[in-house]
Write a protein that holds these residues in place. Structure first.
Motif, mmCIF file in Angstrom:
data_model
loop_
_atom_site.group_PDB
_atom_site.id
_atom_site.type_symbol
_atom_site.label_atom_id
_atom_site.label_comp_id
_atom_site.label_asym_id
_atom_site.label_seq_id
_atom_site.Cartn_x
_atom_site.Cartn_y
_atom_site.Cartn_z
ATOM 1 N N LEU A 130 9.820 51.442 23.784
ATOM 2 C CA LEU A 130 10.066 52.497 24.179
ATOM 3 C C LEU A 130 10.789 53.107 24.591
ATOM 4 N N LEU A 131 11.853 51.915 24.890
ATOM 5 C CA LEU A 131 12.997 52.965 25.427
ATOM 6 C C LEU A 131 14.132 52.824 24.424
ATOM 7 N N GLU A 132 13.839 52.346 23.207
ATOM 8 C CA GLU A 132 14.957 52.789 22.075
ATOM 9 C C GLU A 132 14.069 54.036 21.543
ATOM 10 N N GLN A 133 12.809 54.430 21.852
ATOM 11 C CA GLN A 133 12.163 55.525 21.500
ATOM 12 C C GLN A 133 12.599 56.391 21.261
ATOM 13 N N ILE A 134 12.836 56.925 22.862
ATOM 14 C CA ILE A 134 13.822 58.173 24.130
ATOM 15 C C ILE A 134 15.332 58.122 24.068
ATOM 16 N N ARG A 135 15.336 56.839 22.946
ATOM 17 C CA ARG A 135 17.030 56.930 22.517
ATOM 18 C C ARG A 135 17.723 58.382 21.558
ATOM 19 N N LEU A 136 15.911 58.483 20.982
ATOM 20 C CA LEU A 136 15.985 58.804 19.966
ATOM 21 C C LEU A 136 15.483 60.638 20.322
ATOM 22 N N ARG A 137 14.865 60.297 21.466
ATOM 23 C CA ARG A 137 14.577 62.194 21.709
ATOM 24 C C ARG A 137 15.507 62.643 22.071
ATOM 25 N N GLU A 138 15.727 63.948 22.260
ATOM 26 C CA GLU A 138 16.545 65.022 22.281
ATOM 27 C C GLU A 138 15.781 66.360 22.752
ATOM 28 N N ASP A 139 14.986 65.945 24.091
ATOM 29 C CA ASP A 139 13.830 66.869 24.445
ATOM 30 C C ASP A 139 14.916 67.617 25.564
ATOM 31 N N ARG A 140 14.769 68.642 26.105
ATOM 32 C CA ARG A 140 14.882 69.495 27.013
ATOM 33 C C ARG A 140 14.789 70.420 27.425
ATOM 34 N N SER A 141 12.925 69.894 27.868
ATOM 35 C CA SER A 141 12.492 70.427 29.007
ATOM 36 C C SER A 141 10.894 68.972 28.706
ATOM 37 N N PRO A 142 12.175 67.699 28.855
ATOM 38 C CA PRO A 142 11.122 66.520 28.988
ATOM 39 C C PRO A 142 9.997 66.605 29.321
ATOM 40 N N TYR A 143 8.666 65.990 29.205
ATOM 41 C CA TYR A 143 7.756 65.739 30.065
ATOM 42 C C TYR A 143 8.204 64.561 30.324
ATOM 43 N N MET A 144 8.336 63.295 30.863
ATOM 44 C CA MET A 144 8.417 61.766 30.502
ATOM 45 C C MET A 144 7.217 60.610 30.562
ATOM 46 N N ARG A 145 6.039 61.177 31.299
ATOM 47 C CA ARG A 145 5.300 60.186 32.015
ATOM 48 C C ARG A 145 4.350 60.446 30.402
ATOM 49 N N GLY A 146 4.264 62.370 29.856
ATOM 50 C CA GLY A 146 3.495 62.504 29.193
ATOM 51 C C GLY A 146 3.927 61.701 27.802
ATOM 52 N N MET A 147 5.586 61.739 28.005
ATOM 53 C CA MET A 147 6.530 61.793 26.301
ATOM 54 C C MET A 147 5.733 59.456 26.767
ATOM 55 N N ILE A 148 5.732 59.061 27.442
ATOM 56 C CA ILE A 148 5.576 57.665 27.356
ATOM 57 C C ILE A 148 4.196 57.094 27.092
ATOM 58 N N SER A 149 3.312 58.349 27.529
ATOM 59 C CA SER A 149 1.952 57.768 27.239
ATOM 60 C C SER A 149 1.616 58.350 25.907
ATOM 61 N N ALA A 150 2.506 58.948 25.307
ATOM 62 C CA ALA A 150 1.795 59.392 23.451
ATOM 63 C C ALA A 150 2.446 58.244 22.878
ATOM 64 N N MET A 151 3.027 57.333 23.562
ATOM 65 C CA MET A 151 3.812 56.439 22.604
ATOM 66 C C MET A 151 2.931 55.481 21.853
ATOM 67 N N GLY A 152 1.915 55.115 22.922
ATOM 68 C CA GLY A 152 1.100 53.741 22.512
ATOM 69 C C GLY A 152 1.307 52.571 23.150
ATOM 70 N N PHE A 153 1.651 51.595 22.448
ATOM 71 C CA PHE A 153 1.663 50.072 22.488
ATOM 72 C C PHE A 153 0.832 50.011 23.328
ATOM 73 N N SER A 154 0.517 49.242 24.194
ATOM 74 C CA SER A 154 -0.899 48.671 25.477
ATOM 75 C C SER A 154 0.119 49.118 26.708
#
Length: 328
Positions: A164-188
């Motif tokens: 997931l950290l590798e996916q976050i590195r690809l994001r360029e969000d200037r008003s991020p909501y991190m808990r939602g971003m990570i939850s939306a990535m799925g996985f276990s």
């Protein structure tokens, strides 16, 4: 040895930063099979936080510090920490120690059981009844309106796997909501219940205004429901207005009713129309504003100074002299 990253955002935390480092170090001492880095992101503190971090970094080579040139907001500060984390997993906790570092070993156990995200679920909050009710109400609302599976009563205390950290590195969000971003990535993803402790010292950096702003970010970033609500309500109000107008015409032209002058009716309809237009233009404006921030790359963190971080070969970070004098 497996490397893990501990992420600690800090802003004016001179009263707690020493204790935070001490408790994290005590926990890491019980994990001899793991190597760790402790990343502090100083969101341009105006007190002695950076000076204390300078001393801590001199004493502990595991500590890496990034000081921003201005306050870029909590979520942008956290997102930057995720991007520079080098560990196989990253564990985020707040510097005020309301999220206990002593739960890190349990999070690592769940991670080793092949869960890619372990998030803390706040079983009990130290806030007053009104603030606690607002928090829980917000979690319930955003969970219902979002197509993503956002866990309720989960804050920023979490472990995140390298994938997931590798996916976050690809994001360029200037008003991020991190808990939602990570939850939306799925996985276990699995929750870990705990009782949130009261702040041990200092003052909260999240007054009601900041919490409301975070709530708007969460809703706008992870749901189109506000826009759809605006469209649906506009259609319903337009239909109601048409029916009222049709009834008026039938009564006047066919039934021969003598209606009083329509000043009051016109005023009511005009005020209703203006109110709805203003309200829904505001909703649309929230989305347009985020598009503007994204396209202009506003709020991108600029690193002013670093500690225990090798500078890139083609770029040297020049520390602010005032800050360095304070550190000395």
């Amino acid at each position: 040895m497996t490397l893990i990253s501990i992420l600690v955002p800090a802003y004016n935390e001179e009263a707690t930063v020493r204790d935070c480092h001490r408790r994290i170090s005590a926990v890491l001492a019980t994990l001899p099979d793991l190597e760790a880095e402790i990343i502090f992101t100083d969101n341009h503190s105006t007190d002695c936080t950076f000076a204390l971090l300078t001393r801590i970094a001199a004493e502990d080579p595991r500590v890496r510090v990034y000081r921003f040139s201005r306050n870029v907001g909590y979520q942008n500060s956290v997102m930057y920490a995720y991007k520079v984390a080098r560990g196989e997993c990253a564990i985020q906790l707040d510097c005020d120690l309301q999220d206990p570092p002593e739960l890190i070993p349990r999070m690592l156990e769940l991670w080793q059981q092949d869960h890619q995200v372990v998030y803390g679920v706040r079983r009990r909050l130290p806030d007053g009844p009104v603030v606690a009710a607002l928090r829980r109400g917000f979690y319930a609302i955003i969970d219902r309106i979002s197509p993503d599976d956002l866990p309720r009563n989960a804050g920023e205390f979490r472990l995140t796997d390298r994938r997931l950290l590798e996916q976050i590195r690809l994001r360029e969000d200037r008003s991020p909501y991190m808990r939602g971003m990570i939850s939306a990535m799925g996985f276990s993803q699995v929750g870990l219940e705990y009782d949130r402790a009261p702040r041990m010292a200092g003052t909260s950096k999240f007054p009601l205004r900041a919490m409301m702003s975070l709530a708007v970010d969460g809703m706008v970033n992870h749901s189109l429901v506000p826009l759809r609500l605006a469209s649906t309500t506009s259609i319903l109000v337009g239909l109601l207005t048409f029916l009222v107008l049709l009834g008026y015409l039938i009564g006047k032209l066919i039934l021969g009713q003598e209606w009083p002058p329509g000043f009051a009716t016109l005023v009511i309809l005009l005020l209703m129309s203006i109110t709805l237009n203003a309200m829904f233009l505001g909703i649309v404006g929230e989305y347009v504003g985020r598009i503007f921030l994204q396209t202009k790359n506003i709020n991108a963190p600029i690193v002013q100074a670093t500690l225990n971080v090798p500078a890139p070969a083609n770029q040297a970070v020049i520390p602010d002299q005032t800050v360095m004098q304070a550190a000395e």
